[in-house]
Motif scaffolding. Structure first.
Motif, mmCIF file in Angstrom:
data_model
loop_
_atom_site.group_PDB
_atom_site.id
_atom_site.type_symbol
_atom_site.label_atom_id
_atom_site.label_comp_id
_atom_site.label_asym_id
_atom_site.label_seq_id
_atom_site.Cartn_x
_atom_site.Cartn_y
_atom_site.Cartn_z
ATOM 1 N N ARG A 73 7.788 3.850 -10.725
ATOM 2 C CA ARG A 73 8.385 4.107 -9.408
ATOM 3 C C ARG A 73 9.248 2.954 -8.902
ATOM 4 N NH1 ARG A 73 5.984 8.479 -6.787
ATOM 5 N NH2 ARG A 73 5.091 9.832 -8.393
ATOM 6 N N LYS A 74 9.398 1.924 -9.744
ATOM 7 C CA LYS A 74 10.197 0.748 -9.378
ATOM 8 C C LYS A 74 9.672 0.078 -8.090
ATOM 9 C CE LYS A 74 14.429 2.021 -11.786
ATOM 10 N NZ LYS A 74 13.697 2.848 -12.750
ATOM 11 N N ILE A 75 8.365 -0.060 -8.062
ATOM 12 C CA ILE A 75 7.671 -0.718 -6.967
ATOM 13 C C ILE A 75 7.044 -2.000 -7.510
ATOM 14 C CG2 ILE A 75 5.734 -0.519 -5.338
ATOM 15 C CD1 ILE A 75 6.143 2.554 -5.556
ATOM 16 N N ARG A 76 7.048 -3.043 -6.725
ATOM 17 C CA ARG A 76 6.435 -4.302 -7.154
ATOM 18 C C ARG A 76 4.922 -4.262 -6.928
ATOM 19 N NH1 ARG A 76 9.887 -7.312 -10.328
ATOM 20 N NH2 ARG A 76 11.972 -7.395 -9.383
ATOM 21 N N LEU A 77 4.180 -4.897 -7.848
ATOM 22 C CA LEU A 77 2.724 -4.936 -7.757
ATOM 23 C C LEU A 77 2.247 -6.370 -7.547
ATOM 24 C CD1 LEU A 77 -0.097 -3.649 -8.009
ATOM 25 C CD2 LEU A 77 0.072 -3.990 -10.493
ATOM 26 N N LEU A 78 1.516 -6.581 -6.452
ATOM 27 C CA LEU A 78 0.882 -7.861 -6.136
ATOM 28 C C LEU A 78 -0.618 -7.695 -6.312
ATOM 29 C CD1 LEU A 78 0.494 -10.699 -4.861
ATOM 30 C CD2 LEU A 78 0.761 -9.605 -2.612
ATOM 31 N N VAL A 79 -1.217 -8.543 -7.130
ATOM 32 C CA VAL A 79 -2.650 -8.461 -7.405
ATOM 33 C C VAL A 79 -3.367 -9.682 -6.854
ATOM 34 C CG1 VAL A 79 -4.413 -8.409 -9.223
ATOM 35 C CG2 VAL A 79 -2.341 -7.018 -9.451
ATOM 36 N N ASP A 80 -4.428 -9.421 -6.113
ATOM 37 C CA ASP A 80 -5.303 -10.461 -5.583
ATOM 38 C C ASP A 80 -6.434 -10.659 -6.590
ATOM 39 O OD1 ASP A 80 -7.220 -11.961 -4.297
ATOM 40 O OD2 ASP A 80 -7.444 -10.640 -2.570
ATOM 41 N N ALA A 81 -6.373 -11.766 -7.329
ATOM 42 C CA ALA A 81 -7.362 -12.037 -8.383
ATOM 43 C C ALA A 81 -8.414 -13.037 -7.922
ATOM 44 C CB ALA A 81 -6.656 -12.551 -9.636
ATOM 45 N N ARG A 129 -0.687 7.380 -6.008
ATOM 46 C CA ARG A 129 0.589 8.065 -6.274
ATOM 47 C C ARG A 129 0.989 8.927 -5.071
ATOM 48 N NH1 ARG A 129 -0.877 10.172 -10.552
ATOM 49 N NH2 ARG A 129 0.092 8.781 -12.074
ATOM 50 N N ASP A 130 0.016 9.597 -4.487
ATOM 51 C CA ASP A 130 0.305 10.459 -3.340
ATOM 52 C C ASP A 130 0.730 9.669 -2.103
ATOM 53 O OD1 ASP A 130 -0.356 12.627 -4.883
ATOM 54 O OD2 ASP A 130 -2.392 12.829 -4.091
ATOM 55 N N ALA A 131 0.342 8.386 -2.046
ATOM 56 C CA ALA A 131 0.659 7.562 -0.873
ATOM 57 C C ALA A 131 2.060 6.961 -0.932
ATOM 58 C CB ALA A 131 -0.366 6.441 -0.726
ATOM 59 N N ILE A 132 2.688 7.003 -2.094
ATOM 60 C CA ILE A 132 4.002 6.377 -2.272
ATOM 61 C C ILE A 132 5.088 7.196 -1.589
ATOM 62 C CG2 ILE A 132 5.757 5.760 -3.987
ATOM 63 C CD1 ILE A 132 3.456 5.082 -5.907
ATOM 64 N N ARG A 133 5.988 6.485 -0.897
ATOM 65 C CA ARG A 133 7.122 7.110 -0.212
ATOM 66 C C ARG A 133 8.430 6.580 -0.811
ATOM 67 N NH1 ARG A 133 5.421 5.584 6.003
ATOM 68 N NH2 ARG A 133 3.259 6.381 5.972
ATOM 69 N N PRO A 134 9.541 7.177 -0.465
ATOM 70 C CA PRO A 134 10.828 6.652 -0.947
ATOM 71 C C PRO A 134 11.071 5.208 -0.528
ATOM 72 C CG PRO A 134 11.108 8.873 -0.091
ATOM 73 C CD PRO A 134 9.701 8.464 0.241
ATOM 74 N N GLU A 135 10.546 4.800 0.643
ATOM 75 C CA GLU A 135 10.771 3.434 1.137
ATOM 76 C C GLU A 135 9.682 2.457 0.718
ATOM 77 O OE1 GLU A 135 8.839 5.745 4.623
ATOM 78 O OE2 GLU A 135 10.143 6.129 2.892
ATOM 79 N N THR A 136 8.753 2.894 -0.154
ATOM 80 C CA THR A 136 7.703 1.991 -0.638
ATOM 81 C C THR A 136 8.304 0.934 -1.559
ATOM 82 O OG1 THR A 136 6.110 3.818 -0.563
ATOM 83 C CG2 THR A 136 5.475 1.842 -1.786
ATOM 84 N N THR A 137 8.007 -0.324 -1.273
ATOM 85 C CA THR A 137 8.532 -1.420 -2.092
ATOM 86 C C THR A 137 7.441 -2.239 -2.763
ATOM 87 O OG1 THR A 137 8.549 -2.930 -0.191
ATOM 88 C CG2 THR A 137 10.572 -1.680 -0.637
ATOM 89 N N LEU A 138 6.208 -2.136 -2.236
ATOM 90 C CA LEU A 138 5.141 -3.021 -2.715
ATOM 91 C C LEU A 138 3.797 -2.314 -2.718
ATOM 92 C CD1 LEU A 138 4.334 -6.003 -3.492
ATOM 93 C CD2 LEU A 138 3.876 -6.350 -1.038
ATOM 94 N N MET A 139 3.043 -2.567 -3.786
ATOM 95 C CA MET A 139 1.637 -2.167 -3.853
ATOM 96 C C MET A 139 0.820 -3.448 -3.928
ATOM 97 S SD MET A 139 -0.898 0.122 -4.493
ATOM 98 C CE MET A 139 -2.621 -0.207 -4.863
#
Length: 384
Positions: free
Chosen positions: A169-177, A134-144
């Motif tokens: 935060r309206k950020i997209r999440l990509l998971v490496d499974a 959460r602390d690493a997220i910025r206004p321009e963050t688009t992807l986790m």
């Protein structure tokens, strides 16, 4: 003596007999191009691909099977997701235990598109706190981007909590499974996963050269490949319909037929039971190695949940030396070195010599576990 195989985190082996039979059946009876013709062999090939999509959708709780596109492996799926989504100037958050299949595409975009990356630290066992993300997220963050489980430490990351954070935060999440598909429960809706990259040749028990990417229905990516899809052939543009948009060229019908049977096998045995079986093996190995003088075990401590990976070092020996002895003197197959994840090795403090990784799978037996424990103890005694 037959080799005791402890390299399931790289590729599972052996495969269920049904996987082999299905692949042979394609080669003998309907090895035609799927989606490229109306004759019965081509139709059968298309049906095989759709059945595999449908079973994968059932496994990952995906509503529309056509939101799954097949790839050659997890690496290709991650590249499609990252290169197809991230735009110039975007900020991406990922973890300090990511595989090079995540790190290298991101660093490439940093050099070519001017993106920004924050690698969120975990502790030495691979544990991650959502607050640090959460602390690493910025206004321009688009992807986790987050691995569901580290391929070195076996630690399991809190994907569901990260998914909720990303939704908020309206950020997209990509998971490496790569290390969890088929061995840990994955529900893309409940866990808030927008993109899921997975291999066919590991926990899903299919052949190498198979994998896939789930893309949420409200998300559009720039295709990684352009070309023939068998649909909208009169148009110059790549089709917009899924899965064709992300599947140019002839698909691996033989491999996907095998993957389909592997997924059916997992659905029948259940992910819960497979994980329990692997966890019991890892706990036995960890318990024995942690009580062996000179052996250091990495990752979550005994009794903590993890995937079927036990990474360790013996005294000050190079990991490749230990793996060589296990192979040549004991006929035990493990993986040594850096496992394409230098970030995780830096986290674990093993950049000087890598680590020996023993990974279990569905077919790992108690006798094989005993052989591994005995062999490592003998090596530790000899090298001590």
């Amino acid at each position: 003596m037959e080799t005791a195989y402890f390299d399931h985190a790289a590729s599972s082996w052996p495969k269920p007999p049904e996987v082999v039979s299905a692949m042979q059946d394609v080669m003998l009876h309907y090895a035609a191009n799927p989606g490229r013709g109306s004759h019965r062999m081509a139709v059968q090939a298309s049906r095989t691909l759709f059945e595999a999509r449908r079973n994968l959708a059932k496994l990952f709780r995906i509503k529309n099977p056509n939101d799954i596109s097949f790839t050659l492996n997890t690496t290709m799926a991650l590249n499609q997701a990252i290169l197809g989504f991230v735009k110039p100037g975007d900020h991406v958050v990922c973890t300090a235990v990511e595989h090079n299949s995540v790190r290298r595409p991101l660093e490439f975009l940093k050099q070519t598109r001017g993106i920004h990356i924050t690698y969120v630290a975990t502790d030495s066992t691979g544990a991650l706190t959502v607050d640090e993300v959460r602390d690493a997220i910025r206004p321009e963050t688009t992807l986790m981007v987050c691995s569901h489980s580290s391929n070195l430490l076996g630690s399991i990351l809190p994907v569901a909590e990260l998914g909720q954070l990303c939704r908020d935060r309206k950020i997209r999440l990509l998971v490496d499974a790569a290390q969890t598909a088929g061995t840990l429960e994955v529900d893309v809706v409940q866990m808030g996963i927008d993109m899921l990259a997975f291999p066919g040749h590991k926990g899903l028990l299919g052949p190498q050269g198979t994998g896939g990417l789930y893309v949420a229905p409200d998300l559009e990516l720039t295709p990684l490949l352009y070309g023939g899809t068998g649909s909208q052939s009169e148009a110059i543009e790549q089709p917009t319909v899924r899965p064709d948009r992300y599947e140019s060229g002839t698909q691996n019908t033989v491999g996907i037929a095998g993957l389909n049977e592997g997924v059916k096998f997992v659905l029948h045995e259940t992910v819960e039971q497979i994980h329990k079986r692997e966890w019991n093996h890892t706990q036995r190995i960890m318990d024995a190695l942690m009580s062996t003088n000179g052996v250091t075990v990495l990752g979550p401590q005994l009794g903590r949940d993890k995937t079927g990976i036990v990474s360790f070092n013996v005294h000050q020996a190079d990991s490749s030396e230990v793996a060589f002895i296990l192979d040549q003197s004991f006929q035990i197959a493990v993986r040594a070195g850096y496992h394409c994840t230098p970030l995780a090795h830096a986290t674990a403090g093993t950049m000087d010599r890598g680590a020996v990784r023993a990974s279990v799978g569905y077919y790992t037996s108690d006798e094989e576990v005993d052989r591994l424990i005995t062999a490592v103890r003998e090596i530790a005694k000899h090298l001590g």
